[in-house]
Design a protein around this motif. Structure first.
Motif, short mmCIF file in Angstrom:
data_model
loop_
_atom_site.label_atom_id
_atom_site.label_comp_id
_atom_site.label_asym_id
_atom_site.label_seq_id
_atom_site.Cartn_x
_atom_site.Cartn_y
_atom_site.Cartn_z
N LEU A 3 -1.23 13.43 28.08
CA LEU A 3 -1.78 12.88 29.12
C LEU A 3 -3.28 12.92 29.14
CD1 LEU A 3 1.38 12.92 31.39
CD2 LEU A 3 0.76 11.12 29.86
N VAL A 4 -3.72 14.10 29.16
CA VAL A 4 -5.27 14.21 29.32
C VAL A 4 -5.91 13.63 28.14
CG1 VAL A 4 -6.94 16.09 28.78
CG2 VAL A 4 -5.15 16.36 30.50
N ARG A 5 -5.27 13.60 26.98
CA ARG A 5 -6.11 12.82 25.70
C ARG A 5 -5.95 11.24 26.22
NH1 ARG A 5 -8.54 13.52 20.59
NH2 ARG A 5 -9.01 11.43 19.89
N LEU A 6 -4.80 10.64 26.61
CA LEU A 6 -4.75 9.22 26.84
C LEU A 6 -5.65 9.11 27.81
CD1 LEU A 6 -0.85 8.51 26.74
CD2 LEU A 6 -2.47 7.81 25.19
N ALA A 7 -5.93 9.91 28.95
CA ALA A 7 -6.59 9.39 30.06
C ALA A 7 -7.91 9.27 29.54
CB ALA A 7 -6.47 10.41 31.32
N GLY A 8 -8.45 10.55 28.73
CA GLY A 8 -9.89 10.28 28.38
C GLY A 8 -10.14 9.24 27.51
N GLU A 9 -9.48 8.67 26.61
CA GLU A 9 -9.27 7.44 25.83
C GLU A 9 -9.55 6.08 26.60
OE1 GLU A 9 -6.04 7.54 23.13
OE2 GLU A 9 -6.99 9.22 21.93
N ALA A 10 -8.55 6.09 27.81
CA ALA A 10 -8.60 5.09 28.46
C ALA A 10 -10.04 4.92 29.50
CB ALA A 10 -7.49 5.16 29.55
N LEU B 69 -1.54 -3.03 28.16
CA LEU B 69 -0.77 -1.90 28.65
C LEU B 69 -1.00 -0.61 27.89
CD1 LEU B 69 1.18 -0.51 30.61
CD2 LEU B 69 2.94 -1.70 29.05
N ARG B 70 -0.91 -0.98 26.33
CA ARG B 70 -0.94 0.37 25.64
C ARG B 70 -2.42 0.73 25.62
NH1 ARG B 70 2.06 -3.11 22.09
NH2 ARG B 70 -0.11 -3.75 20.87
N HIS B 71 -3.37 0.05 25.75
CA HIS B 71 -4.85 0.45 25.78
C HIS B 71 -5.14 1.34 26.76
CE1 HIS B 71 -9.02 0.08 24.62
NE2 HIS B 71 -9.22 -0.09 25.73
N LEU B 72 -4.52 0.96 28.00
CA LEU B 72 -4.90 1.56 29.36
C LEU B 72 -3.84 2.90 29.58
CD1 LEU B 72 -5.38 -1.37 31.91
CD2 LEU B 72 -7.02 -0.24 30.54
N GLY B 73 -2.75 2.51 28.91
CA GLY B 73 -1.76 3.78 29.25
C GLY B 73 -1.10 3.55 30.41
N ALA B 74 -1.48 2.74 31.40
CA ALA B 74 -0.80 2.87 32.66
C ALA B 74 -1.30 1.60 33.54
CB ALA B 74 -0.77 4.22 33.67
N VAL B 75 -0.58 0.83 34.07
CA VAL B 75 -0.75 -0.31 34.84
C VAL B 75 -0.25 -0.19 36.08
CG1 VAL B 75 -0.65 -2.73 35.14
CG2 VAL B 75 -1.29 -1.88 33.10
N ASP C 74 -6.90 12.64 37.58
CA ASP C 74 -6.34 11.55 38.59
C ASP C 74 -5.61 10.65 37.73
OD1 ASP C 74 -6.48 10.42 41.25
OD2 ASP C 74 -7.54 9.04 40.34
N TYR C 75 -5.95 10.16 36.52
CA TYR C 75 -5.73 9.15 35.93
C TYR C 75 -3.99 9.34 35.81
CZ TYR C 75 -6.17 5.13 32.69
OH TYR C 75 -6.19 3.89 32.35
N HIS C 76 -3.57 10.33 35.57
CA HIS C 76 -2.02 10.30 35.70
C HIS C 76 -1.42 11.31 36.79
CE1 HIS C 76 -1.32 7.71 32.04
NE2 HIS C 76 -2.10 8.39 31.54
N ARG C 77 -2.40 11.68 37.71
CA ARG C 77 -2.15 12.50 38.87
C ARG C 77 -1.48 13.98 38.48
NH1 ARG C 77 -2.14 8.85 43.41
NH2 ARG C 77 -4.30 8.22 43.43
N ILE C 78 -2.37 14.52 37.36
CA ILE C 78 -1.92 15.84 37.18
C ILE C 78 -3.00 16.96 37.90
CG2 ILE C 78 -1.12 15.32 34.78
CD1 ILE C 78 -3.74 16.72 33.76
N ARG C 79 -2.47 18.09 38.09
CA ARG C 79 -3.32 19.03 38.91
C ARG C 79 -4.75 19.41 38.02
NH1 ARG C 79 1.64 20.86 39.58
NH2 ARG C 79 1.13 22.81 38.59
#
Length: 397
Positions: free
Chosen positions: A218-225, A50-56, A236-241
């Motif tokens: 959130l952009v950083r987390l999505a890029g890492e994931a 969960l921590r690695h992906l940031g979202a399940v 799209d990972y955290h559905r931001i515009r």
């Protein structure tokens, strides 16, 4: 129509790429980032995933198992299903909120969804009217009685179809979006609500970064994931515009890269570029809601694999089945299976295989999945192409 100068800079000025990646390198970086290449940190278990992906992502459909169970299973193997639920919902390690969709999120990321909670609070219109006083009554009941489901709060529905919610359900869902209430557990698939002041550690609860800081994180987390992705992939990972991504990507820590064949600018986690992805590939059946493949255009670009969830497609128009699960093996998507369970039998209603080399990994994945969910038999109903039905049956036996 004139375009503000700031927008022109965003659209036309990109720094030179820090690296040029082949399509294969990008694929392997993505697999490693998502936990499918290299040795997983088994000691960290489900919480580590969960921590690695940031979202399940959560979803109501349960065929082989629910999607949030399938995510750690695909990466770690046969984790006990009860242990999966305990890892998510005990000890205050996570919360449910709106990210890519309804997702389980690490509790330490609570502050970084403040931008979304603020946006919900200022939303001018809602699809449901709410009688005066009901919102405060729900908050008071939770404060007095502790964590409750909507049913325990007074009933979730008025008796109609789908979104015919009761006033208490509307109120508690609104409180959830505002951040005054937190979903701390799913019990029989029902949300269990509690006050955020009890469920979220005080240091996190009162940390309210501004919108830009939230979005950068959130952009950083999505890029890492993701390891590497386009603007659309990462947003799209955290559905931001897209424009929110544009405004913060320069300060996110991600670096621009060029990827062979992508035809669009991309960004990567700089740590993902420090070493060549190596190690053992996972062989697994993937939930259609797995973050490796949940974005269709990205899946086609990286794997050359067209994937579509057909659960909401009329049955006569389905091609691969109700809940077709892609087969990942050797870092490639080699086919898919539409599973079902009948007692202690795992039924493969439809198996689609791209090449004969997919037979052995599909057989292995089916046997392992059957054992994981407590089935002792696998039955194949249909194979496409039919010529591979015999080899698959032989491999299973």
């Amino acid at each position: 129509m004139s375009v503000p100068p700031s927008k022109v800079r965003i659209m036309t000025t990109l720094p030179p790429p820090a690296a040029e990646l082949s399509a294969d390198e990008a694929r392997r970086i993505a697999l490693r980032a998502q936990g499918f290449l290299g040795a997983p940190d088994r000691r960290a278990g489900v919480r580590g995933v969960l921590r690695h992906l940031g979202a399940v992502q959560l979803d109501t459909i349960s065929v082989l198992a629910r999607s949030h169970e399938l995510i750690p299973y695909a990466r770690l193997g046969a984790v006990g299903r009860g242990n999966v639920e305990d890892a998510y919902w005990t000890g205050g390690h996570s919360f449910e909120y709106w990210s890519h969709a309804a997702c389980i999120l690490p509790v330490e990321e609570w502050p970084h969804f403040a931008f979304r909670r603020r946006a919900y609070r200022t939303r001018p219109q809602w699809h449901h009217d709410l009688p005066d006083g009901v919102y405060d009554e729900v908050i008071a009941q939770l404060r007095a009685e502790g964590p409750l489901t909507a049913t325990q709060l007074g009933g979730a529905k008025n008796g109609g179809e789908w979104w015919d919610w009761s006033a208490t359900k509307i109120a508690v869902e609104r409180a959830l979006m505002f951040g005054e209430v937190v979903c701390v557990e799913r019990r029989g698939w029902k949300r269990v609500y509690d006050l955020a002041e009890r469920a979220v550690p005080a240091a996190l609860l009162h940390d309210e970064p501004d919108d830009q800081e939230c979005l950068r994180r959130l952009v950083r987390l999505a890029g890492e994931a993701l390891g590497v992705g386009t603007r659309a992939d990462i947003a799209d990972y955290h559905r931001i515009r897209g424009e929110q991504f544009d405004a913060v990507v320069a300060g996110s820590g991600l670096v621009p890269v060029a990827v062979e064949g992508w035809g669009k600018p991309a960004w990567a986690d700089p740590r993902a570029l420090e070493s060549v992805p190596r190690g053992r590939h996972r062989t697994a059946l993937l939930s259609p809601f797995d973050s490796l493949i949940w974005e269709r255009a990205r899946t086609e670009r990286i794997f050359g694999f067209t994937h579509r969830l057909e659960a909401y497609v009329p049955k006569p128009k389905r091609i691969h089945g109700y809940f077709a699960m892609p087969l990942l093996s050797g870092g490639r998507l080699l086919g898919r299976v539409d599973p079902a369970r009948e007692g202690t039998t795992l039924v493969a209603r439809q198996v689609s295989l791209d090449t004969p080399t997919a037979v052995a990994p599909m057989a292995r994945a089916l046997r392992e999945a059957a054992e994981w969910v407590g089935c002792d038999t696998v039955r194949i109903e249909r194979v496409d192409p039919p010529a591979l039905a015999g080899p698959l049956a032989a491999a299973l036996s």
